[in-house]
Design a protein around this motif. Sequence first.
Motif, PDB file in Angstrom:
ATOM      1  N   THR A  85     116.831 -30.269  73.705  1.00 50.87           N
ATOM      2  CA  THR A  85     118.188 -29.969  73.253  1.00 50.87           C
ATOM      3  C   THR A  85     118.381 -28.483  73.004  1.00 50.87           C
ATOM      4  O   THR A  85     119.401 -27.895  73.375  1.00 50.87           O
ATOM      5  N   ASP A  86     117.397 -27.845  72.384  1.00 47.74           N
ATOM      6  CA  ASP A  86     117.523 -26.423  72.046  1.00 47.74           C
ATOM      7  C   ASP A  86     117.634 -25.549  73.277  1.00 47.74           C
ATOM      8  O   ASP A  86     118.316 -24.518  73.259  1.00 47.74           O
ATOM      9  N   SER A  87     116.980 -25.937  74.364  1.00 45.06           N
ATOM     10  CA  SER A  87     116.998 -25.105  75.574  1.00 45.06           C
ATOM     11  C   SER A  87     118.167 -25.420  76.498  1.00 45.06           C
ATOM     12  O   SER A  87     118.529 -24.597  77.340  1.00 45.06           O
ATOM     13  N   TYR A  93     127.049 -26.883  69.790  1.00 50.65           N
ATOM     14  CA  TYR A  93     127.158 -28.311  70.076  1.00 50.65           C
ATOM     15  C   TYR A  93     125.843 -29.065  69.861  1.00 50.65           C
ATOM     16  O   TYR A  93     125.812 -30.293  70.008  1.00 50.65           O
ATOM     17  N   ARG A  94     124.792 -28.366  69.508  1.00 53.50           N
ATOM     18  CA  ARG A  94     123.489 -29.018  69.341  1.00 53.50           C
ATOM     19  C   ARG A  94     123.489 -30.121  68.292  1.00 53.50           C
ATOM     20  O   ARG A  94     122.843 -31.155  68.493  1.00 53.50           O
ATOM     21  N   PRO A  95     124.169 -29.932  67.146  1.00 54.63           N
ATOM     22  CA  PRO A  95     124.129 -31.007  66.144  1.00 54.63           C
ATOM     23  C   PRO A  95     124.559 -32.362  66.693  1.00 54.63           C
ATOM     24  O   PRO A  95     123.974 -33.395  66.336  1.00 54.63           O
ATOM     25  N   ALA A  96     125.561 -32.375  67.578  1.00 57.70           N
ATOM     26  CA  ALA A  96     126.042 -33.647  68.124  1.00 57.70           C
ATOM     27  C   ALA A  96     124.983 -34.286  69.019  1.00 57.70           C
ATOM     28  O   ALA A  96     124.728 -35.496  68.942  1.00 57.70           O
ATOM     29  N   PHE A  97     124.359 -33.499  69.883  1.00 57.62           N
ATOM     30  CA  PHE A  97     123.346 -34.038  70.783  1.00 57.62           C
ATOM     31  C   PHE A  97     122.102 -34.456  69.990  1.00 57.62           C
ATOM     32  O   PHE A  97     121.468 -35.469  70.311  1.00 57.62           O
ATOM     33  N   ALA A 324     133.319 -31.951  64.268  1.00 59.26           N
ATOM     34  CA  ALA A 324     132.938 -30.790  63.468  1.00 59.26           C
ATOM     35  C   ALA A 324     132.437 -29.643  64.338  1.00 59.26           C
ATOM     36  O   ALA A 324     132.513 -28.478  63.934  1.00 59.26           O
ATOM     37  N   CYS A 325     131.925 -29.958  65.528  1.00 58.65           N
ATOM     38  CA  CYS A 325     131.435 -28.917  66.440  1.00 58.65           C
ATOM     39  C   CYS A 325     132.573 -28.182  67.151  1.00 58.65           C
ATOM     40  O   CYS A 325     132.378 -27.074  67.662  1.00 58.65           O
ATOM     41  N   ALA A 326     133.751 -28.808  67.228  1.00 57.57           N
ATOM     42  CA  ALA A 326     134.860 -28.225  67.985  1.00 57.57           C
ATOM     43  C   ALA A 326     135.282 -26.884  67.392  1.00 57.57           C
ATOM     44  O   ALA A 326     135.438 -26.749  66.180  1.00 57.57           O
ATOM     45  N   GLU A 327     135.470 -25.903  68.265  1.00 63.82           N
ATOM     46  CA  GLU A 327     135.935 -24.584  67.843  1.00 63.82           C
ATOM     47  C   GLU A 327     137.398 -24.348  68.194  1.00 63.82           C
ATOM     48  O   GLU A 327     138.106 -23.643  67.466  1.00 63.82           O
ATOM     49  N   HIS A 328     137.859 -24.907  69.318  1.00 66.71           N
ATOM     50  CA  HIS A 328     139.215 -24.606  69.789  1.00 66.71           C
ATOM     51  C   HIS A 328     140.067 -25.853  69.985  1.00 66.71           C
ATOM     52  O   HIS A 328     141.225 -25.883  69.575  1.00 66.71           O
TER      53      HIS A 328
END
Length: 479
Positions: A85-87, A93-97, A324-328
């Motif tokens: 996930t990190d790579s 968006y990592r928290p969701a995955f 919560a990950c959404a920025e726009h």
Amino acid sequence: MSVVLILHGLLVLAFTVRILLRDDLSPPGRLAWFVVLNLLPYFGSIIYFLFGEIDIGNKANQRHAEIFTEIKTKAAHLMGKPQSTDSLIKRVYRPAFQYASSINGFYTLGGNSAHLMPDSDTTLTRMIDDIDAATEHVHVLYYIWLNDCTGTELAEALIRAARRGVICRAMADGLGSRAFIKSSTWQRMQDAGVEVAVALPFYNVLRVILASRFDLRNHRKITVIDGRITYCGSQNSADPEFLIKEKYGPWIDIMLRFEGPVVAQNQLLFISDWMQATGQSLDAIALPKQSVEPLAEGFPAQVMGVGPTERRGATPHLFATLFACAEHSLILTTPYFVPDATVLEALCAAAYRGVKVTLIYPRKNDSWIVAAASRSYYHKLLDAGCLIYEHREGLLHAKTLTVDGQVSLIGSSNLDLRSFDLNYENNIVLQDSSITAAIEARQQQYLEGSEPVLLSEVLAWRYYRRVWNNVIATIGPVL
């Protein structure tokens, strides 16, 4: 009379104590049951006995744990690795995955491709072509499988494949596909060599009622061909006209055709259901010794499956994390919107912090309960700045979420309490700007066929309508 009153009191007391002892019940759910039991004690007691507890039975829970232990032991090479996930995923968006990975143990896999199907007819044509080209195996699972044009053509393709030596396994939900399971087409599939199984069978109603809730259903829609191709989305094995509920048609669905390593995860999800339904072990099902080679220009994706044997709250937690990950921007389409507090507050929070939140629902719903409950949340959502649209024609059945033009989630999960707690569901979450753009273009088509819901309109609703919507929403956990 005194005996009747004593029995009445003991009955209400017994169910009240049971409700108070349950740590898994939310406060709104507990309150809803108190209301029903006190207003309609005898009816409420029967309803609680039938529907009150989300329990598929100890035997099924134990079997599920055994199945996933076996899968994780023997098929770890197909499930991915935690560090991927990190790579592969952008930091925001990592928290969701990462949360999605915590549900089944499926981790992000890179090197996937997908194609958005233009419509339901094209989906069927492409699926039939893929099955006709299959050389090893075909696995299909549907909540609703009708004996109409779509259902029959899919069955005929499986029959052709089985007769030429392809291993075909077909599953259908015991309630959603009950007529098809009893049909001559289902029998012809078996006669041709297609292995069949019924998910959550409904043959012995009394045994089902005593062992678990009988309305727990397998709502998944999975097709896997040769371990190389999988379809994921909202479409059942049924014509868009959906003749069993013709007056609400056409059903408007969305499907993606995937290739790449993520196919193996959908395969494993199907296999877990197959093992649960048939009692077979993983050794009876040939698995590839290595995962499909990642595509050079492919995108990262992963499967997540939820159900009554998984952790409670997994689906609303995943959606809330994505919000919560959404920025726009985030755009959500769902036919059934009865959120819990987690999802509702996450949507409002996103809108309050400046994210453009667009919600698209069908104007005409096949469930009057869902329609009323959904509209009880309009005032709060519009107050927060969310944009709500109601699709005019047919029943918008597509379940989609796009975030910032970068991340998409597609599958079978609705944003309602049934999908959250009672149904087995399957979804794929992915990060890719081109596929997300294609899904957003489809969402834009839905918007063009929709009417905006304005706050002024909601505030102008007659009192009896607002009271009705709020009453239905209050007892929503019971319904």
